[in-house]
Design an enzyme around this catalytic site. Sequence first.
Site, PDB file in Angstrom:
ATOM      1  N   TYR A  46      -2.811   3.973   8.693  1.00  0.00           N
ATOM      2  CA  TYR A  46      -2.658   2.927   7.660  1.00  0.00           C
ATOM      3  C   TYR A  46      -3.542   3.268   6.454  1.00  0.00           C
ATOM      4  O   TYR A  46      -3.235   2.922   5.319  1.00  0.00           O
ATOM      5  CB  TYR A  46      -2.989   1.546   8.245  1.00  0.00           C
ATOM      6  CG  TYR A  46      -2.403   0.408   7.447  1.00  0.00           C
ATOM      7  CD1 TYR A  46      -1.025   0.292   7.268  1.00  0.00           C
ATOM      8  CD2 TYR A  46      -3.216  -0.552   6.856  1.00  0.00           C
ATOM      9  CE1 TYR A  46      -0.479  -0.737   6.525  1.00  0.00           C
ATOM     10  CE2 TYR A  46      -2.671  -1.597   6.111  1.00  0.00           C
ATOM     11  CZ  TYR A  46      -1.310  -1.682   5.963  1.00  0.00           C
ATOM     12  OH  TYR A  46      -0.771  -2.705   5.220  1.00  0.00           O
TER      13      TYR A  46
ATOM     14  N   LYS B 143      -5.229  -3.444   1.065  1.00  0.00           N
ATOM     15  CA  LYS B 143      -5.053  -4.815   1.581  1.00  0.00           C
ATOM     16  C   LYS B 143      -6.388  -5.575   1.567  1.00  0.00           C
ATOM     17  O   LYS B 143      -6.404  -6.788   1.360  1.00  0.00           O
ATOM     18  CB  LYS B 143      -4.455  -4.798   2.990  1.00  0.00           C
ATOM     19  CG  LYS B 143      -3.014  -4.317   3.059  1.00  0.00           C
ATOM     20  CD  LYS B 143      -2.067  -5.104   2.162  1.00  0.00           C
ATOM     21  CE  LYS B 143      -0.613  -4.780   2.446  1.00  0.00           C
ATOM     22  NZ  LYS B 143       0.291  -5.350   1.409  1.00  0.00           N
TER      23      LYS B 143
HETATM   24  N1  LIG Z   1       6.505  -4.515   7.420  1.00  0.00           N
HETATM   25  C1  LIG Z   1       5.303  -4.754   7.912  1.00  0.00           C
HETATM   26  O1  LIG Z   1       4.983  -4.403   9.051  1.00  0.00           O
HETATM   27  C2  LIG Z   1       4.286  -5.501   7.089  1.00  0.00           C
HETATM   28  C3  LIG Z   1       3.210  -6.135   7.731  1.00  0.00           C
HETATM   29  C4  LIG Z   1       2.264  -6.804   6.966  1.00  0.00           C
HETATM   30  C5  LIG Z   1       2.397  -6.837   5.582  1.00  0.00           C
HETATM   31  N2  LIG Z   1       3.462  -6.223   4.988  1.00  0.00           N
HETATM   32  C6  LIG Z   1       3.551  -6.283   3.529  1.00  0.00           C
HETATM   33  O2  LIG Z   1       4.702  -6.979   3.153  1.00  0.00           O
HETATM   34  C7  LIG Z   1       5.046  -6.605   1.833  1.00  0.00           C
HETATM   35  C8  LIG Z   1       6.526  -6.294   1.764  1.00  0.00           C
HETATM   36  O3  LIG Z   1       6.794  -5.109   2.494  1.00  0.00           O
HETATM   37  P1  LIG Z   1       8.040  -4.967   3.477  1.00  0.00           P
HETATM   38  O4  LIG Z   1       7.487  -4.605   4.814  1.00  0.00           O
HETATM   39  O5  LIG Z   1       8.950  -6.125   3.355  1.00  0.00           O
HETATM   40  O6  LIG Z   1       8.729  -3.623   2.962  1.00  0.00           O
HETATM   41  P2  LIG Z   1       9.758  -3.337   1.753  1.00  0.00           P
HETATM   42  O7  LIG Z   1       9.795  -1.850   1.633  1.00  0.00           O
HETATM   43  O8  LIG Z   1      11.029  -4.029   2.005  1.00  0.00           O
HETATM   44  O9  LIG Z   1       9.041  -3.979   0.491  1.00  0.00           O
HETATM   45  C9  LIG Z   1       8.087  -3.301  -0.299  1.00  0.00           C
HETATM   46  C10 LIG Z   1       8.469  -3.574  -1.724  1.00  0.00           C
HETATM   47  O10 LIG Z   1       7.506  -3.051  -2.626  1.00  0.00           O
HETATM   48  C11 LIG Z   1       8.198  -2.721  -3.777  1.00  0.00           C
HETATM   49  N3  LIG Z   1       7.439  -1.840  -4.655  1.00  0.00           N
HETATM   50  C12 LIG Z   1       6.789  -0.688  -4.361  1.00  0.00           C
HETATM   51  N4  LIG Z   1       6.289  -0.151  -5.489  1.00  0.00           N
HETATM   52  C13 LIG Z   1       6.633  -0.975  -6.515  1.00  0.00           C
HETATM   53  C14 LIG Z   1       6.433  -0.956  -7.927  1.00  0.00           C
HETATM   54  N5  LIG Z   1       5.750   0.033  -8.512  1.00  0.00           N
HETATM   55  N6  LIG Z   1       6.939  -1.975  -8.654  1.00  0.00           N
HETATM   56  C15 LIG Z   1       7.618  -2.976  -8.092  1.00  0.00           C
HETATM   57  N7  LIG Z   1       7.851  -3.066  -6.761  1.00  0.00           N
HETATM   58  C16 LIG Z   1       7.357  -2.063  -5.991  1.00  0.00           C
HETATM   59  C17 LIG Z   1       9.461  -2.028  -3.263  1.00  0.00           C
HETATM   60  O11 LIG Z   1      10.457  -1.979  -4.254  1.00  0.00           O
HETATM   61  C18 LIG Z   1       9.814  -2.950  -2.113  1.00  0.00           C
HETATM   62  O12 LIG Z   1      10.693  -3.956  -2.556  1.00  0.00           O
HETATM   63  C19 LIG Z   1       4.140  -5.422   1.472  1.00  0.00           C
HETATM   64  O13 LIG Z   1       3.025  -5.897   0.750  1.00  0.00           O
HETATM   65  C20 LIG Z   1       3.689  -4.956   2.843  1.00  0.00           C
HETATM   66  O14 LIG Z   1       2.459  -4.241   2.784  1.00  0.00           O
HETATM   67  C21 LIG Z   1       4.402  -5.568   5.714  1.00  0.00           C
END
Ligand SMILES: NC(=O)c1ccc[n+]([C@@H]2O[C@H](COP(=O)([O-])OP(=O)(O)OC[C@H]3O[C@@H](n4cnc5c(N)ncnc54)[C@H](O)[C@@H]3O)[C@@H](O)[C@H]2O)c1
Length: 257
Positions: free
Chosen positions: A157, A164
């Site tokens: 990570y 984060k």
């Molecule tokens: N999936 C998991 O296990 C998990 C767990 C905890 C937290 N999260 C967090 O949830 C959030 C959403 O992630 P997700 O898992 O739904 O994946 P996802 O890939 O669907 O979403 C990530 C998003 O970030 C956007 N992004 C990246 N760079 C960008 C930029 N320069 N400008 C605009 N948008 C940008 C992408 O377009 C995408 O829509 C993130 O912050 C991720 O760290 C995810």
Amino acid sequence: MADFSGKHGLVIGVANKRSIAWAIAQIASNRGARLAITYQGRFEEHVNELSQGLDPAPLILPCDVTSDTDIEAVFSRIDRDFGGLDFVVHGAAFAPREELTAPFSQTSREGFRMALDISAYSLIALTRGALPLMEKRGGGSILTLSYLGSERVFPNYNVMGVAKAALEATVRYLAADVGPKNIRVNAVSAGPIKTLAAAGISGFSSILNVYKERAPLRRNVDASEVAEAAAFLLSDAGRGITGEVMMVDAGFHATGM
Ligand SMILES: NC(=O)c1ccc[n+]([C@@H]2O[C@H](COP(=O)([O-])OP(=O)(O)OC[C@H]3O[C@@H](n4cnc5c(N)ncnc54)[C@H](O)[C@@H]3O)[C@@H](O)[C@H]2O)c1
């Protein structure tokens, strides 16, 4: 149940149907919100297709969160079309793939900068843009998505954990800054969910397995469960809560081993 009747919201971070931000967008829209949904360049088609299922039809706008020009354009369009804003969902995060595979001590200056800019600083820039629109409504609610890697070490990570940690500190500082304007800032810290972003973390499936074995609920969470908690914090139901990082991870964070 969180109610969004008459509310206007901005959702950032929809890439496809698995995106956590998409699960939140669906709940808010189904419960009465009119949305603006932004996409990052390559996801335009996906976001347009998905949004056809929402009623009322959302405003679809491009936004790369590293661009102040894009961010300004999003808020001026929202101001013109909605005349104000009640909530923001921030679901953007990124770290270059090599930073999520190499040993942490090999983190590059540029990889660190990008991860922190996109995944943490963007919340400050978006909150600043939303402020005048939320003031027009007498307040608002801002929600971001975090992960336990901010506090504990998870394999690979790496710099995302640092990003984060910065994001969660940013939530608290923003909450203190904008709270007197009746604007709340919170995070939901989600358990691991298979999404596009998660696919970039090598060994992600072993993290899913460990949660399933050790979390008090003996399972993983899904995006709809994270979205329900997000909706609660975004809506008036969460009106007494700000500066909070709410864990939605089947209880994994509470375990010692
Ligand atoms: N999936 C998991 O296990 C998990 C767990 C905890 C937290 N999260 C967090 O949830 C959030 C959403 O992630 P997700 O898992 O739904 O994946 P996802 O890939 O669907 O979403 C990530 C998003 O970030 C956007 N992004 C990246 N760079 C960008 C930029 N320069 N400008 C605009 N948008 C940008 C992408 O377009 C995408 O829509 C993130 O912050 C991720 O760290 C995810």
